[in-house]
Write an enzyme that holds these catalytic residues in place. Structure first.
Site, PDB file in Angstrom:
ATOM      1  N   GLU A 208       7.710   2.128  -5.835  1.00  0.00           N
ATOM      2  CA  GLU A 208       7.395   1.695  -4.623  1.00  0.00           C
ATOM      3  C   GLU A 208       7.144   3.450  -3.671  1.00  0.00           C
ATOM      4  O   GLU A 208       8.436   4.392  -4.408  1.00  0.00           O
ATOM      5  CB  GLU A 208       9.029   1.263  -4.363  1.00  0.00           C
ATOM      6  CG  GLU A 208       8.539   0.026  -4.419  1.00  0.00           C
ATOM      7  CD  GLU A 208       7.959  -0.932  -3.228  1.00  0.00           C
ATOM      8  OE1 GLU A 208       7.244   0.126  -2.094  1.00  0.00           O
ATOM      9  OE2 GLU A 208       7.720  -1.611  -2.438  1.00  0.00           O
TER      10      GLU A 208
ATOM     11  N   LYS B 148      16.331   3.512   1.328  1.00  0.00           N
ATOM     12  CA  LYS B 148      17.143   4.078   2.164  1.00  0.00           C
ATOM     13  C   LYS B 148      18.571   2.344   2.100  1.00  0.00           C
ATOM     14  O   LYS B 148      18.296   1.725   2.784  1.00  0.00           O
ATOM     15  CB  LYS B 148      16.550   3.147   3.471  1.00  0.00           C
ATOM     16  CG  LYS B 148      16.085   3.825   4.750  1.00  0.00           C
ATOM     17  CD  LYS B 148      15.637   3.350   6.104  1.00  0.00           C
ATOM     18  CE  LYS B 148      15.361   4.680   6.248  1.00  0.00           C
ATOM     19  NZ  LYS B 148      14.152   3.993   7.212  1.00  0.00           N
TER      20      LYS B 148
ATOM     21  N   ARG C 204      -0.516   7.470   6.902  1.00  0.00           N
ATOM     22  CA  ARG C 204       0.259   6.933   5.490  1.00  0.00           C
ATOM     23  C   ARG C 204      -0.926   8.351   5.415  1.00  0.00           C
ATOM     24  O   ARG C 204       0.037   8.659   4.029  1.00  0.00           O
ATOM     25  CB  ARG C 204      -0.688   6.325   5.363  1.00  0.00           C
ATOM     26  CG  ARG C 204       0.048   4.592   5.435  1.00  0.00           C
ATOM     27  CD  ARG C 204      -1.178   3.634   4.137  1.00  0.00           C
ATOM     28  NE  ARG C 204      -0.614   1.986   4.990  1.00  0.00           N
ATOM     29  CZ  ARG C 204       0.324   1.460   4.762  1.00  0.00           C
ATOM     30  NH1 ARG C 204       1.051   2.170   4.104  1.00  0.00           N
ATOM     31  NH2 ARG C 204       0.598  -0.315   5.538  1.00  0.00           N
TER      32      ARG C 204
ATOM     33  N   LYS D 219       1.151  -1.536   0.083  1.00  0.00           N
ATOM     34  CA  LYS D 219      -0.414  -0.419   0.448  1.00  0.00           C
ATOM     35  C   LYS D 219       0.464   1.100   0.502  1.00  0.00           C
ATOM     36  O   LYS D 219       0.436   2.614  -0.597  1.00  0.00           O
ATOM     37  CB  LYS D 219      -0.578   0.232   0.950  1.00  0.00           C
ATOM     38  CG  LYS D 219      -1.799  -0.866   1.317  1.00  0.00           C
ATOM     39  CD  LYS D 219      -2.571  -0.796   2.991  1.00  0.00           C
ATOM     40  CE  LYS D 219      -2.429  -2.557   3.691  1.00  0.00           C
ATOM     41  NZ  LYS D 219      -3.535  -1.935   4.945  1.00  0.00           N
TER      42      LYS D 219
ATOM     43  N   ASP E 262      14.200  -0.371   1.088  1.00  0.00           N
ATOM     44  CA  ASP E 262      14.966  -0.372   2.430  1.00  0.00           C
ATOM     45  C   ASP E 262      15.559  -1.731   1.772  1.00  0.00           C
ATOM     46  O   ASP E 262      17.141  -1.403   1.806  1.00  0.00           O
ATOM     47  CB  ASP E 262      14.107  -0.335   3.614  1.00  0.00           C
ATOM     48  CG  ASP E 262      14.173   0.115   4.772  1.00  0.00           C
ATOM     49  OD1 ASP E 262      15.877  -0.568   5.048  1.00  0.00           O
ATOM     50  OD2 ASP E 262      13.488  -0.046   5.694  1.00  0.00           O
TER      51      ASP E 262
ATOM     52  N   VAL F 230      10.221   6.636   8.974  1.00  0.00           N
ATOM     53  CA  VAL F 230      10.315   7.747   8.473  1.00  0.00           C
ATOM     54  C   VAL F 230       8.946   6.867   8.139  1.00  0.00           C
ATOM     55  O   VAL F 230       8.218   6.236   8.001  1.00  0.00           O
ATOM     56  CB  VAL F 230      10.686   8.196   6.982  1.00  0.00           C
ATOM     57  CG1 VAL F 230      11.922   8.678   7.201  1.00  0.00           C
ATOM     58  CG2 VAL F 230      10.956   6.694   6.451  1.00  0.00           C
TER      59      VAL F 230
ATOM     60  N   ASP G  40       3.671   4.375   6.283  1.00  0.00           N
ATOM     61  CA  ASP G  40       3.319   3.793   8.170  1.00  0.00           C
ATOM     62  C   ASP G  40       3.798   3.260   8.869  1.00  0.00           C
ATOM     63  O   ASP G  40       4.991   2.739   8.899  1.00  0.00           O
ATOM     64  CB  ASP G  40       1.960   2.577   7.366  1.00  0.00           C
ATOM     65  CG  ASP G  40       2.459   1.381   7.654  1.00  0.00           C
ATOM     66  OD1 ASP G  40       3.846   1.263   7.032  1.00  0.00           O
ATOM     67  OD2 ASP G  40       2.225   0.510   8.769  1.00  0.00           O
TER      68      ASP G  40
HETATM   69  C1  PRP Z   1       7.853  -1.018   3.241  1.00  0.00           C
HETATM   70  C2  PRP Z   1       7.704  -0.580   1.910  1.00  0.00           C
HETATM   71  C3  PRP Z   1       8.285  -1.002   0.531  1.00  0.00           C
HETATM   72  C4  PRP Z   1       8.877  -2.230   1.743  1.00  0.00           C
HETATM   73  C5  PRP Z   1      10.207  -1.514   1.361  1.00  0.00           C
HETATM   74  O1  PRP Z   1       6.235  -2.008   2.577  1.00  0.00           O
HETATM   75  O2  PRP Z   1       6.136   0.143   0.699  1.00  0.00           O
HETATM   76  O3  PRP Z   1       7.225  -2.348  -0.245  1.00  0.00           O
HETATM   77  O4  PRP Z   1       8.451  -1.930   3.053  1.00  0.00           O
HETATM   78  O5  PRP Z   1      11.145  -1.961   2.305  1.00  0.00           O
HETATM   79  P1  PRP Z   1      12.289  -3.092   1.982  1.00  0.00           P
HETATM   80  O6  PRP Z   1      12.822  -2.632   0.421  1.00  0.00           O
HETATM   81  O7  PRP Z   1      12.866  -3.639   3.613  1.00  0.00           O
HETATM   82  O8  PRP Z   1      12.071  -4.692   1.466  1.00  0.00           O
HETATM   83  P2  PRP Z   1       5.249  -2.524   3.630  1.00  0.00           P
HETATM   84  O9  PRP Z   1       5.995  -4.425   3.937  1.00  0.00           O
HETATM   85  O10 PRP Z   1       5.785  -2.200   4.966  1.00  0.00           O
HETATM   86  O11 PRP Z   1       4.144  -2.653   2.954  1.00  0.00           O
HETATM   87  P3  PRP Z   1       2.863  -1.188   3.195  1.00  0.00           P
HETATM   88  O12 PRP Z   1       3.426  -1.202   1.424  1.00  0.00           O
HETATM   89  O13 PRP Z   1       1.708  -2.156   3.235  1.00  0.00           O
HETATM   90  O14 PRP Z   1       2.783  -0.608   4.612  1.00  0.00           O
END
Ligand code: PRP
Length: 253
Positions: free
Chosen positions: A154, A187, A221, A94, A158, A209, A215
Site C-alpha cells: 500500500e 497515518k 501521482r 492505484k 489512513d 500528502v 493523488d
Molecule cells: C488510498 C490509498 C489506500 C487508501 C488508504 O486509495 O491508496 O488504498 O486510500 O486509506 P484508508 O486507510 O483510509 O482506507 P484511494 O481510495 O484514494 O484509491 P487510489 O489508490 O486509487 O488512489
C-alpha cells in the site's frame, strides 16, 4: 469515406506540390490516412496560475533520496522474512504503483516462488476524505491465493478501512495462509479501525500528502517525492486543511 480533417487535406496538397516541384516527378501517389478529429481539450484547473505540480507543494515531506533509502531497508527485511515462503506480493492499486515497483526490486535476495499480482481498491472518490465504502475490483482467482503467504503493498494506511477490507477478502474469500502489509506511509492518528501494518516506511503526520503514487483527484501521482499540497489547491472545493501535527513524530528525514 470517413471525414478527413482540413489540416490533413492541406498537408497532403502541400506535400504533393513540394514533391512534384523538387523531384520533377510526373505524378505522385499519396495515401491519405484518415485523421480523427481531436476532441476539444479539457479545461485543466490550475492552482492560481501555477504551472507545474511542484509549484503546488507547500513542503516536501519525504525526498526521493529518503524514500529510496527506506524502500531498500524494507526490501531487505522482507526478503529475510519471506525466505522459503514463496510469497504472493499484491499491490493495492492505484496508489501503490510506484512504491510497488521500487519495493519488489528491493526484495533482495529474492525468495524463490515469489509472484506478483494486483487488486484495485478505492474509497476516496475525488475528495480528501474516505467515503467509507471500499470498492474492490480484481480478477484474482482463489486458486492463486489459497494457501499462499500474501504481502499487501500500500502507499498509505489512513483510516485502515481499505486494508482491512482487502485483508478480510484475502483470508475469508480466497483462503490466504497469511496476510501482512507493507505500506510506505502510516497515518495512524486517523485510524477508524485498529490495524498495525507489519512494514512501515514512514509514520506520516496528519497532512494532505500527494506524490509517489498518492493523488488528489487523480493528480500528482507521478511526482517522485511526497509533499504537502498548498491549502489553496483544494480550498476552492470547500475542503479544509487537516489540523497540523504537533506531536513532532513524523518518522521523516
Ligand atoms: C488510498 C490509498 C489506500 C487508501 C488508504 O486509495 O491508496 O488504498 O486510500 O486509506 P484508508 O486507510 O483510509 O482506507 P484511494 O481510495 O484514494 O484509491 P487510489 O489508490 O486509487 O488512489
Amino acid at each position: 469515406m470517413a471525414q478527413l480533417s482540413t489540416f490533413a487535406r492541406k498537408t497532403n496538397t502541400k506535400l504533393v506540390n513540394c514533391l512534384s516541384r523538387r523531384c520533377k516527378m510526373v505524378s505522385v501517389a499519396v495515401t491519405v490516412q484518415q485523421v480523427a478529429r481531436p476532441a476539444p481539450a479539457k479545461e485543466i484547473a490550475s492552482c492560481s496560475g501555477r504551472q507545474t505540480y511542484h509549484d503546488d507543494m507547500a513542503k516536501i515531506l519525504y525526498t526521493e533520496a529518503a524514500i529510496s533509502q527506506r524502500v531498500a531497508e524494507l526490501g531487505r527485511q522482507i526478503a529475510q522474512d519471506y525466505q522459503g515462503k514463496a510469497p504472493l506480493v499484491l499491490g493495492v492499486l492505484k496508489g501503490s504503483f510506484m512504491f510497488f515497483g521500487d519495493l519488489v526490486r528491493a526484495i533482495e535476495p529474492c525468495p524463490r516462488g515469489l509472484t506478483l499480482d494486483f487488486i484495485r481498491a478505492s474509497s476516496y472518490g475525488s475528495g480528501t476524505e474516505s467515503t467509507g465504502e471500499v470498492k474492490l475490483k480484481t480478477d484474482l482467482k482463489r486458486e492463486k491465493v489459497e494457501g499462499r503467504h500474501v504481502l499487501l503493498v500500500e502507499d498509505i494506511v489512513d483510516t485502515a478501512l481499505t486494508i482491512t477490507t482487502v485483508n478480510r477478502y484475502l483470508l475469508e474469500e480466497c483462503g490466504a495462509a497469511s496476510v501482512a502489509t507493507a505500506t510506505l506511509l502510516d497515518k495512524h492518528e486517523r485510524r477508524k479501525l485498529a490495524y498495525r501494518p507489519e512494514y512501515v516506511g514512514f509514520v506520516c503526520p496528519n497532512e494532505f500528502v500527494v506524490g509517489y503514487g498518492l493523488d488528489f483527484d487523480e493528480e500528482y501521482r507521478t511526482i517522485p517525492y511526497i509533499g504537502v499540497l498548498k491549502p489553496e489547491c483544494y480550498s476552492h472545493l470547500g475542503i479544509k486543511a487537516p489540523e497540523p501535527d504537533c506531536s513532532g513524530e513524523s518518522g521523516g528525514e
